[in-house]
Design an enzyme around this catalytic site. Sequence first.
Site, PDB file in Angstrom:
ATOM      1  N   HIS A  68       0.856  -1.188   0.000  1.00 53.51           N
ATOM      2  CA  HIS A  68       0.000   0.000   0.000  1.00 53.51           C
ATOM      3  C   HIS A  68       0.890   1.236   0.000  1.00 53.51           C
ATOM      4  O   HIS A  68       1.765   1.389   0.852  1.00 53.51           O
ATOM      5  CB  HIS A  68      -0.937  -0.002   1.210  1.00 53.51           C
ATOM      6  N   ALA A  69       0.646   2.095  -0.988  1.00 56.62           N
ATOM      7  CA  ALA A  69       1.587   3.178  -1.283  1.00 56.62           C
ATOM      8  C   ALA A  69       1.847   4.130  -0.119  1.00 56.62           C
ATOM      9  O   ALA A  69       2.977   4.557   0.084  1.00 56.62           O
ATOM     10  CB  ALA A  69       1.060   3.974  -2.483  1.00 56.62           C
ATOM     11  N   ARG A  70       0.834   4.462   0.638  1.00 50.42           N
ATOM     12  CA  ARG A  70       0.977   5.514   1.654  1.00 50.42           C
ATOM     13  C   ARG A  70       1.656   5.029   2.934  1.00 50.42           C
ATOM     14  O   ARG A  70       1.941   5.836   3.813  1.00 50.42           O
ATOM     15  CB  ARG A  70      -0.392   6.087   2.015  1.00 50.42           C
ATOM     16  N   GLU A  71       1.916   3.727   3.021  1.00 53.72           N
ATOM     17  CA  GLU A  71       2.501   3.168   4.243  1.00 53.72           C
ATOM     18  C   GLU A  71       4.027   3.218   4.150  1.00 53.72           C
ATOM     19  O   GLU A  71       4.698   2.195   4.015  1.00 53.72           O
ATOM     20  CB  GLU A  71       1.939   1.758   4.455  1.00 53.72           C
ATOM     21  N   ARG A 126      -3.387   4.719  -1.886  1.00 56.76           N
ATOM     22  CA  ARG A 126      -3.220   3.366  -1.333  1.00 56.76           C
ATOM     23  C   ARG A 126      -2.982   2.314  -2.428  1.00 56.76           C
ATOM     24  O   ARG A 126      -2.149   1.424  -2.287  1.00 56.76           O
ATOM     25  CB  ARG A 126      -4.488   3.019  -0.538  1.00 56.76           C
ATOM     26  N   ASN A 143      -3.532  -5.747  -2.126  1.00 52.55           N
ATOM     27  CA  ASN A 143      -3.695  -6.776  -1.096  1.00 52.55           C
ATOM     28  C   ASN A 143      -5.112  -7.356  -1.094  1.00 52.55           C
ATOM     29  O   ASN A 143      -5.533  -7.959  -0.111  1.00 52.55           O
ATOM     30  CB  ASN A 143      -3.373  -6.225   0.301  1.00 52.55           C
ATOM     31  N   ARG A 144      -5.822  -7.183  -2.213  1.00 54.44           N
ATOM     32  CA  ARG A 144      -7.114  -7.831  -2.406  1.00 54.44           C
ATOM     33  C   ARG A 144      -7.129  -8.535  -3.772  1.00 54.44           C
ATOM     34  O   ARG A 144      -8.154  -9.061  -4.180  1.00 54.44           O
ATOM     35  CB  ARG A 144      -8.279  -6.826  -2.375  1.00 54.44           C
ATOM     36  N   HIS A 196       3.210  -3.659   6.457  1.00 53.56           N
ATOM     37  CA  HIS A 196       2.189  -2.631   6.260  1.00 53.56           C
ATOM     38  C   HIS A 196       2.208  -1.673   7.459  1.00 53.56           C
ATOM     39  O   HIS A 196       3.044  -1.794   8.334  1.00 53.56           O
ATOM     40  CB  HIS A 196       0.797  -3.274   6.196  1.00 53.56           C
ATOM     41  N   ALA A 197       1.314  -0.730   7.446  1.00 49.25           N
ATOM     42  CA  ALA A 197       1.087   0.171   8.593  1.00 49.25           C
ATOM     43  C   ALA A 197      -0.370   0.668   8.479  1.00 49.25           C
ATOM     44  O   ALA A 197      -0.899   0.727   7.379  1.00 49.25           O
ATOM     45  CB  ALA A 197       2.064   1.349   8.548  1.00 49.25           C
ATOM     46  N   TYR A 198      -1.026   1.141   9.492  1.00 48.96           N
ATOM     47  CA  TYR A 198      -0.490   1.154  10.839  1.00 48.96           C
ATOM     48  C   TYR A 198      -1.475   0.413  11.739  1.00 48.96           C
ATOM     49  O   TYR A 198      -2.690   0.431  11.460  1.00 48.96           O
ATOM     50  CB  TYR A 198      -0.352   2.615  11.307  1.00 48.96           C
ATOM     51  N   TYR A 248      -9.373  -7.729  10.801  1.00 48.75           N
ATOM     52  CA  TYR A 248     -10.717  -7.941  10.224  1.00 48.75           C
ATOM     53  C   TYR A 248     -10.594  -8.958   9.090  1.00 48.75           C
ATOM     54  O   TYR A 248      -9.501  -9.245   8.599  1.00 48.75           O
ATOM     55  CB  TYR A 248     -11.339  -6.645   9.698  1.00 48.75           C
ATOM     56  N   GLU A 270       1.788  -5.078  10.839  1.00 48.00           N
ATOM     57  CA  GLU A 270       1.247  -3.722  10.758  1.00 48.00           C
ATOM     58  C   GLU A 270       2.105  -2.910  11.727  1.00 48.00           C
ATOM     59  O   GLU A 270       2.028  -3.084  12.943  1.00 48.00           O
ATOM     60  CB  GLU A 270      -0.226  -3.685  11.191  1.00 48.00           C
TER      61      GLU A 270
END
Lengths: 309, 99
Positions: A68-71, A126, A143-144, A196-198, A248, A270
């Site tokens: 995910h780009a923003r992490e 993301r 990631n899906r 990943h984060a967060y 989740y 995470e």
Amino acid sequence: SLSEYNYEVYHTLEEIQNWMHHLNNTHSGLVHMFSIGKSYEGRPLFILKLGRRSRAYKRAVWIDCGIHAREWIGPAFCQWFVKEALLTYRSDPTMRKMMNHLYFYIMPVFNVDGYHFSWTNDRFWRKTRSRNSGFRCRGVDANRNWKVKWCNEGASMHPCDDTYCGPYPESEPEVKAVANFLRKHKQHIRAYLSFHAYAQMLLYPYSYKYATIPNFSCVESAAYKAVNALRSVYGVRYRYGPASSTLYVSSGSSMDWAYKNGIPYTFAFELRDTGHFGFLLPEVLIKPTCTETMLAVKNITMHLLKKCP
Amino acid sequence: HLYSNRYTGDKVIRLIPNTEEEAYALKKICHQLKVDLWQPSSVSYVSEGSVTDVRIPQNGSRILLAFLQEANIPHKILIDNLQKALERERSLQAQRNRR
């Protein structure tokens, strides 16, 4: 040089790729860089293979960051890991054992297009940057997009959603490239770690359903020891457990796919924090975050080497 | 200007619905206001007791905060002005580089 590169700041994609090229040229005994394909926008997907070269059979660990780009803390950790491996190979018996007994495939930036976009346009992007036919919205949640209960619970069929699963499994060239590589090398890849984060969590399968994995005992004990080791550094608490109940339910994740495809030990981290800064984790926190996470990763690796079948 | 000032006035707000009714109402308003979900990754995960962090532009945040206060839904502003937060970090970075 290795020591001149600043591992306590966030780097652009170009800087990271230059750094990878540099290591490939200067540390050929322990580092080999190669590409596994191209991104949607045509960028190379570089991997660093770390470990002492050996003619003997060696198992491997796959580590990817930046799905995910923003992490941004993810790619920062991947770079930190490489730095630690190369700097402490001679001085740290644990690292020496890891490098001697295993290869590590490190993908510092999985979602290269998205990461570049988060530097130049939208810091909170993301997804990937692929175009969706008939829709103005771009990108797929990488990631899906894996073929494991694809586009079921926790994923969206709408291209404008941040959890869009894509038009079909492995539609994203980045996902396809990594999946192909893992399929080809699954006989000797022992563990898969994704960063990943967060949320400050250490997760293992399953994400897509509430069920216990067959090798729960070894995986759970590895996770337990890892979070304890992590906490021993600065007292930071990480929760751990199956992703479905700890975080989740989500389908189509890389961790679940890797597990289903025969890699017996798969984890998703995470990283920091739990929301005070969120995706904007300050650079002053890169060092403590990476230091504690490094200990967790070494712990998991050694546990898997010594204690797990 | 960092990211062309596009995050000026954006807030990051933490919401914790106490009941399923509140969660449903939150899902609806988040969808209407087109918030950027920081956690969880999808509005479908928002439920009673779940911690939900949303990024929302200035116009939307006034509406959201008014709604939250009226509905008495526990909330907290994590980041008051995202643009300032980004610029602060950038200036700290520049200071560190100079040192």
